[in-house]
Design a protein around this motif. Structure first.
Motif, PDB file in Angstrom:
ATOM      1  N   HIS A 101     -12.113  30.169 -43.034  1.00 43.13           N
ATOM      2  CA  HIS A 101     -11.339  29.751 -41.863  1.00 43.13           C
ATOM      3  C   HIS A 101     -11.657  30.661 -40.692  1.00 43.13           C
ATOM      4  CE1 HIS A 101      -7.366  30.106 -39.597  1.00 43.13           C
ATOM      5  NE2 HIS A 101      -7.740  28.863 -39.378  1.00 43.13           N
ATOM      6  N   ILE A 102     -11.977  30.063 -39.554  1.00 45.44           N
ATOM      7  CA  ILE A 102     -12.191  30.904 -38.380  1.00 45.44           C
ATOM      8  C   ILE A 102     -10.922  30.874 -37.545  1.00 45.44           C
ATOM      9  CG2 ILE A 102     -13.527  31.223 -36.259  1.00 45.44           C
ATOM     10  CD1 ILE A 102     -15.966  30.390 -37.753  1.00 45.44           C
ATOM     11  N   GLY A 103     -10.367  32.032 -37.320  1.00 40.94           N
ATOM     12  CA  GLY A 103      -9.124  32.124 -36.563  1.00 40.94           C
ATOM     13  C   GLY A 103      -8.413  33.398 -36.925  1.00 40.94           C
ATOM     14  N   GLU A 104      -7.085  33.371 -36.793  1.00 42.21           N
ATOM     15  CA  GLU A 104      -6.329  34.583 -37.105  1.00 42.21           C
ATOM     16  C   GLU A 104      -6.125  34.721 -38.615  1.00 42.21           C
ATOM     17  OE1 GLU A 104      -3.505  35.078 -33.159  1.00 42.21           O
ATOM     18  OE2 GLU A 104      -2.625  34.371 -35.015  1.00 42.21           O
ATOM     19  N   THR A 105      -6.157  35.955 -39.036  1.00 46.79           N
ATOM     20  CA  THR A 105      -5.756  36.244 -40.412  1.00 46.79           C
ATOM     21  C   THR A 105      -4.985  37.548 -40.411  1.00 46.79           C
ATOM     22  OG1 THR A 105      -6.450  36.305 -42.733  1.00 46.79           O
ATOM     23  CG2 THR A 105      -7.857  37.480 -41.157  1.00 46.79           C
ATOM     24  N   PHE A 106      -4.527  37.934 -41.574  1.00 44.65           N
ATOM     25  CA  PHE A 106      -3.752  39.158 -41.700  1.00 44.65           C
ATOM     26  C   PHE A 106      -4.695  40.277 -42.093  1.00 44.65           C
ATOM     27  CE2 PHE A 106      -0.049  41.612 -43.218  1.00 44.65           C
ATOM     28  CZ  PHE A 106       0.762  41.379 -42.112  1.00 44.65           C
ATOM     29  N   SER A 107      -4.651  41.367 -41.382  1.00 49.76           N
ATOM     30  CA  SER A 107      -5.590  42.449 -41.648  1.00 49.76           C
ATOM     31  C   SER A 107      -4.937  43.791 -41.352  1.00 49.76           C
ATOM     32  CB  SER A 107      -6.828  42.249 -40.747  1.00 49.76           C
ATOM     33  OG  SER A 107      -7.716  43.319 -40.889  1.00 49.76           O
ATOM     34  N   ASN A 108      -4.943  44.673 -42.327  1.00 54.99           N
ATOM     35  CA  ASN A 108      -4.351  46.008 -42.162  1.00 54.99           C
ATOM     36  C   ASN A 108      -2.959  45.971 -41.521  1.00 54.99           C
ATOM     37  OD1 ASN A 108      -6.360  47.408 -43.397  1.00 54.99           O
ATOM     38  ND2 ASN A 108      -7.459  47.947 -41.526  1.00 54.99           N
ATOM     39  N   GLY A 109      -2.125  45.063 -42.012  1.00 55.49           N
ATOM     40  CA  GLY A 109      -0.732  45.010 -41.572  1.00 55.49           C
ATOM     41  C   GLY A 109      -0.493  44.296 -40.255  1.00 55.49           C
ATOM     42  N   ASP A 110      -1.513  43.651 -39.729  1.00 61.02           N
ATOM     43  CA  ASP A 110      -1.358  42.972 -38.438  1.00 61.02           C
ATOM     44  C   ASP A 110      -2.169  41.665 -38.434  1.00 61.02           C
ATOM     45  OD1 ASP A 110      -0.354  42.762 -35.932  1.00 61.02           O
ATOM     46  OD2 ASP A 110      -1.225  44.650 -35.207  1.00 61.02           O
ATOM     47  N   THR A 111      -1.910  40.806 -37.440  1.00 58.11           N
ATOM     48  CA  THR A 111      -2.779  39.634 -37.339  1.00 58.11           C
ATOM     49  C   THR A 111      -3.972  39.975 -36.444  1.00 58.11           C
ATOM     50  OG1 THR A 111      -1.315  38.823 -35.617  1.00 58.11           O
ATOM     51  CG2 THR A 111      -1.127  37.766 -37.743  1.00 58.11           C
ATOM     52  N   VAL A 112      -5.148  39.535 -36.866  1.00 55.61           N
ATOM     53  CA  VAL A 112      -6.356  39.741 -36.059  1.00 55.61           C
ATOM     54  C   VAL A 112      -7.074  38.403 -35.953  1.00 55.61           C
ATOM     55  CG1 VAL A 112      -6.750  42.154 -36.730  1.00 55.61           C
ATOM     56  CG2 VAL A 112      -7.786  40.312 -38.068  1.00 55.61           C
ATOM     57  N   GLU A 113      -7.776  38.201 -34.855  1.00 58.25           N
ATOM     58  CA  GLU A 113      -8.538  36.958 -34.734  1.00 58.25           C
ATOM     59  C   GLU A 113     -10.003  37.234 -35.068  1.00 58.25           C
ATOM     60  OE1 GLU A 113      -7.759  34.502 -31.348  1.00 58.25           O
ATOM     61  OE2 GLU A 113      -9.463  33.200 -31.807  1.00 58.25           O
ATOM     62  N   LEU A 114     -10.512  36.496 -36.037  1.00 65.68           N
ATOM     63  CA  LEU A 114     -11.911  36.690 -36.444  1.00 65.68           C
ATOM     64  C   LEU A 114     -12.793  35.667 -35.740  1.00 65.68           C
ATOM     65  CD1 LEU A 114     -11.542  37.107 -40.332  1.00 65.68           C
ATOM     66  CD2 LEU A 114     -11.551  38.899 -38.583  1.00 65.68           C
ATOM     67  N   THR A 115     -13.987  36.097 -35.352  1.00 62.92           N
ATOM     68  CA  THR A 115     -14.921  35.151 -34.728  1.00 62.92           C
ATOM     69  C   THR A 115     -15.871  34.574 -35.766  1.00 62.92           C
ATOM     70  OG1 THR A 115     -16.271  37.040 -34.134  1.00 62.92           O
ATOM     71  CG2 THR A 115     -14.859  36.128 -32.400  1.00 62.92           C
ATOM     72  N   LYS A 116     -15.960  35.247 -36.918  1.00 64.90           N
ATOM     73  CA  LYS A 116     -16.677  34.623 -38.046  1.00 64.90           C
ATOM     74  C   LYS A 116     -15.889  34.916 -39.311  1.00 64.90           C
ATOM     75  CE  LYS A 116     -20.094  38.358 -38.538  1.00 64.90           C
ATOM     76  NZ  LYS A 116     -21.471  38.687 -38.829  1.00 64.90           N
ATOM     77  N   GLY A 117     -15.900  33.951 -40.211  1.00 64.85           N
ATOM     78  CA  GLY A 117     -15.083  34.066 -41.416  1.00 64.85           C
ATOM     79  C   GLY A 117     -15.632  35.111 -42.381  1.00 64.85           C
TER      80      GLY A 117
END
Ligand SMILES: Cc1cc2nc3c(=O)[nH]c(=O)nc-3n(C[C@H](O)[C@H](O)[C@H](O)COP(=O)(O)O)c2cc1C
Length: 177
Positions: A15-31
């Motif tokens: 999925h390209i978009g926001e995910t949960f990372s290190n306790g926060d939401t981050v937006e990824l540009t590549k899955g």
């Protein structure tokens, strides 16, 4: 693990978009899962098939998460944009992000649509906190006649923050298993 002489397909959902990372939401540009899939495709000289749904999942983490949860609770099989034939392949490397402690339901749509008798499936996942959780059990239920190998999982944040090290981990896993 070595697939020499075998015809390998990398089938993956990412999925390209926001995910949960290190306790926060981050937006990824590549899955994260796609990054690994591309690496494995080169490594095993394999074709790739991206499992994509007709209904695009929202970029927003909370919205996407809600939809994914509802789909799992209702045991839904989201419709795919297209499918691919698995004829002629010996090994299917099946990649996915862990969603709600299992596979995204689109992966089950893909698995339900094929007969895996005589095929080997190697699952791998990227996850943030729960490891493989129920994913391999749920894959086994979906394709009981496949030769399902025990796969690997990798911390997604590691993939998007230290890609080289993450890919080296993947290579090492194949050397050691
Ligand atoms: C809808 C949704 C549900 C998730 N559920 C889990 C989970 O149950 N366990 C977990 O460890 N990570 C979970 N995550 C985090 C993802 O598995 C992780 O960020 C993954 O690397 C994303 O891969 P991708 O970029 O290929 O989609 C979830 C992420 C999303 C968007």
């Amino acid at each position: 693990m070595n697939f020499e002489g075998k015809k390998v397909l990398i089938a993956y959902f990412s999925h390209i978009g926001e995910t949960f990372s290190n306790g926060d939401t981050v937006e990824l540009t590549k899955g994260n899962t796609e990054t690994i899939a591309k690496h494995l495709a080169k490594k095993f000289n394999a074709n790739m098939f991206k499992i994509e749904t007709k209904q695009i999942y929202p970029v927003d983490y909370k919205q996407c998460s809600e939809i994914a949860k509802q789909e799992q609770e209702s045991n839904i099989r989201p419709e795919l944009v297209k499918n691919c034939s698995i004829e002629g392949y010996d090994v299917i490397i099946l990649g996915f992000p862990c969603w709600w402690r299992s596979v995204p339901m689109a992966v089950l749509t893909f698995l339900d649509s094929h007969d895996f008798t005589g095929k080997t499936i190697l699952p791998y996942s990227t996850h943030e906190w729960s490891g493989k959780a129920n994913s391999e059990t749920d894959i086994r239920r979906a394709c009981p006649t496949a030769n399902l190998l025990e796969g690997f999982t990798i911390h997604g944040t590691w993939v998007n923050t230290s890609e080289d090290k993450a890919l080296a981990f993947v290579d090492k896993w194949f050397e050691e298993n």
